[in-house]
Design a protein around this motif. Structure first.
Motif, short mmCIF file in Angstrom:
data_model
loop_
_atom_site.label_atom_id
_atom_site.label_comp_id
_atom_site.label_asym_id
_atom_site.label_seq_id
_atom_site.Cartn_x
_atom_site.Cartn_y
_atom_site.Cartn_z
N PHE A 256 0.83 -1.20 0.00
CA PHE A 256 0.00 0.00 0.00
C PHE A 256 0.87 1.26 0.00
N GLY A 257 2.19 1.08 -0.08
CA GLY A 257 3.11 2.21 0.04
C GLY A 257 2.83 3.35 -0.92
N ALA A 258 2.53 3.02 -2.19
CA ALA A 258 2.28 4.07 -3.17
C ALA A 258 1.08 4.92 -2.77
N PHE A 259 0.01 4.28 -2.30
CA PHE A 259 -1.17 5.01 -1.85
C PHE A 259 -0.87 5.79 -0.58
N ALA A 260 -0.03 5.19 0.30
CA ALA A 260 0.33 5.86 1.55
C ALA A 260 1.08 7.16 1.26
N TYR A 261 2.09 7.08 0.40
CA TYR A 261 2.88 8.28 0.09
C TYR A 261 2.04 9.32 -0.63
N TYR A 262 1.13 8.86 -1.47
CA TYR A 262 0.25 9.81 -2.16
C TYR A 262 -0.62 10.57 -1.16
N CYS A 263 -1.25 9.82 -0.23
CA CYS A 263 -2.12 10.47 0.75
C CYS A 263 -1.33 11.40 1.66
N LEU A 264 -0.13 11.00 2.05
CA LEU A 264 0.71 11.86 2.90
C LEU A 264 1.07 13.15 2.15
N GLY A 265 1.44 13.00 0.87
CA GLY A 265 1.77 14.19 0.07
C GLY A 265 0.56 15.08 -0.15
N ALA A 266 -0.59 14.47 -0.46
CA ALA A 266 -1.81 15.24 -0.70
C ALA A 266 -2.26 15.95 0.57
N GLY A 267 -2.14 15.26 1.71
CA GLY A 267 -2.54 15.87 2.98
C GLY A 267 -1.65 17.04 3.36
N GLY A 268 -0.33 16.85 3.22
CA GLY A 268 0.61 17.93 3.54
C GLY A 268 0.41 19.13 2.63
N LEU A 269 0.22 18.88 1.34
CA LEU A 269 0.02 19.97 0.38
C LEU A 269 -1.29 20.70 0.66
N THR A 270 -2.32 19.97 1.05
CA THR A 270 -3.61 20.59 1.36
C THR A 270 -3.49 21.56 2.54
N ILE A 271 -2.80 21.11 3.58
CA ILE A 271 -2.61 21.98 4.76
C ILE A 271 -1.79 23.21 4.39
N LEU A 272 -0.73 23.00 3.60
CA LEU A 272 0.13 24.13 3.19
C LEU A 272 -0.66 25.15 2.37
N LEU A 273 -1.42 24.68 1.40
CA LEU A 273 -2.20 25.61 0.56
C LEU A 273 -3.28 26.31 1.37
N THR A 274 -3.86 25.61 2.35
CA THR A 274 -4.89 26.23 3.19
C THR A 274 -4.28 27.35 4.03
N VAL A 275 -3.08 27.12 4.58
CA VAL A 275 -2.40 28.16 5.36
C VAL A 275 -2.04 29.35 4.48
N LEU A 276 -1.50 29.08 3.29
CA LEU A 276 -1.12 30.17 2.38
C LEU A 276 -2.35 30.96 1.94
N LYS A 277 -3.46 30.26 1.75
CA LYS A 277 -4.70 30.95 1.38
C LYS A 277 -5.17 31.85 2.53
#
Length: 289
Positions: A256-277
């Motif tokens: 499940f590693g590929a899905f795990a890394y994708y979700c971790l990346g998507a989650g981190g990017l979502t938080i970053l973009l929300t803060v920048l917004k």
């Protein structure tokens, strides 16, 4: 809504419903953070049809199991009526009981249903939830392979998996990822963990659609869109079936590693973009919503 919109929404529904990446989380990000909207995404009747399409995918993938459970259900009713109790409970009958028990935790969500739906607009929460999903998938790969099947899985196992499904009503938490990981944590054999997770989705999807009947009646149905509706349902069913098969392959290999890394990346990017917004550092985000 045109045929192309229906095709796109059908693919998204079929893929994201079963792959452990959270369809609700991605839809929240697209609409609330990036301002991306697809015509027809807010059509309540079409949403119900898409879920029925993914339900058809589960029936196609697990028809032998479903057929056996239906026949066993009538046999169970007959045994109860005649006062007979088999010495060895058939696996199909145990699976029916496990699914019933696993569905019970969803009723705990009903009193807080509107609160959970409100989280859909909170991209901070969605980002954190995606991180949790990623960590769960990463940890699932590290678990020792279990051996439990329908023959020896317990009621406690079903309740734990059902609790995971209830938690997964929150946007950003993958239903398939949460239930499969919970099953592996309980010691279920990986193929059975995936099978049970998807069979458990049947009453959940049916229940969710029943709750939407009132909304469908209020919104009405535009029958001129029937061709688009049919395309969306068929595409959702086909994409969902292929996604189920893919998850089976991934689970058997414990990758499940590929899905795990994708979700971790998507989650981190979502938080970053929300803060920048929030800090108004990205004007294009502000203009998008």
């Amino acid at each position: 809504m045109n045929i192309l919109n229906a095709l796109l929404l059908g693919i998204v529904q079929g893929v994201a419903e079963f792959l452990p990446i959270s369809s609700s989380g991605h839809l929240s990000i697209a609409q609330n953070l990036l301002g991306w909207g697809v015509e027809g995404a807010d059509d309540v009747f079409f949403d119900v049809l898409l879920h029925l399409g993914t339900l058809a995918a589960v029936f196609a993938a697990y028809w032998p199991d479903i057929r056996e459970m239906v026949l066993e259900f009538f046999q169970m009713v007959s045994d109860l009526a005649s006062g007979q109790v088999p010495e060895n409970v058939p696996p199909a009958r145990r699976l029916i009981l496990l699914i019933i028990v696993g569905t019970l935790p969803l009723f705990l969500v009903l009193p807080v249903r509107h609160f959970v739906e409100g989280l859909y607009g909170n991209t901070y929460f969605v980002g954190m939830a995606l991180l949790v999903t990623g960590l769960l998938l990463y940890g699932c790969d590290k678990l020792r392979r279990g051996r439990k099947t329908a023959k020896n899985a317990t009621v406690t196992d079903a309740l734990i998996i059902g609790a995971g499904q209830a938690i997964a009503t929150c946007p950003g938490i993958s239903r398939s990822g949460m239930t499969i990981c919970a099953g592996c944590l309980c010691g279920l054999e990986r193929r059975f963990a995936v099978r049970f997770a998807f069979l458990l989705s049947i009453p959940a999807v049916l229940g969710a659609n029943i709750l939407q009947i009132k909304d469908v009646a209020a919104a009405g149905v535009d029958w001129k869109l029937l061709p688009a509706y049919l395309v969306g349902v068929v595409v959702a069913a086909v994409a969902g079936y292929l996604s189920i098969r893919l998850v089976h392959m991934v689970a058997e290999k414990g990758r499940f590693g590929a899905f795990a890394y994708y979700c971790l990346g998507a989650g981190g990017l979502t938080i970053l973009l929300t803060v920048l917004k929030a800090l108004d550092l990205l004007p294009w985000l502000k203009a998008a919503v």
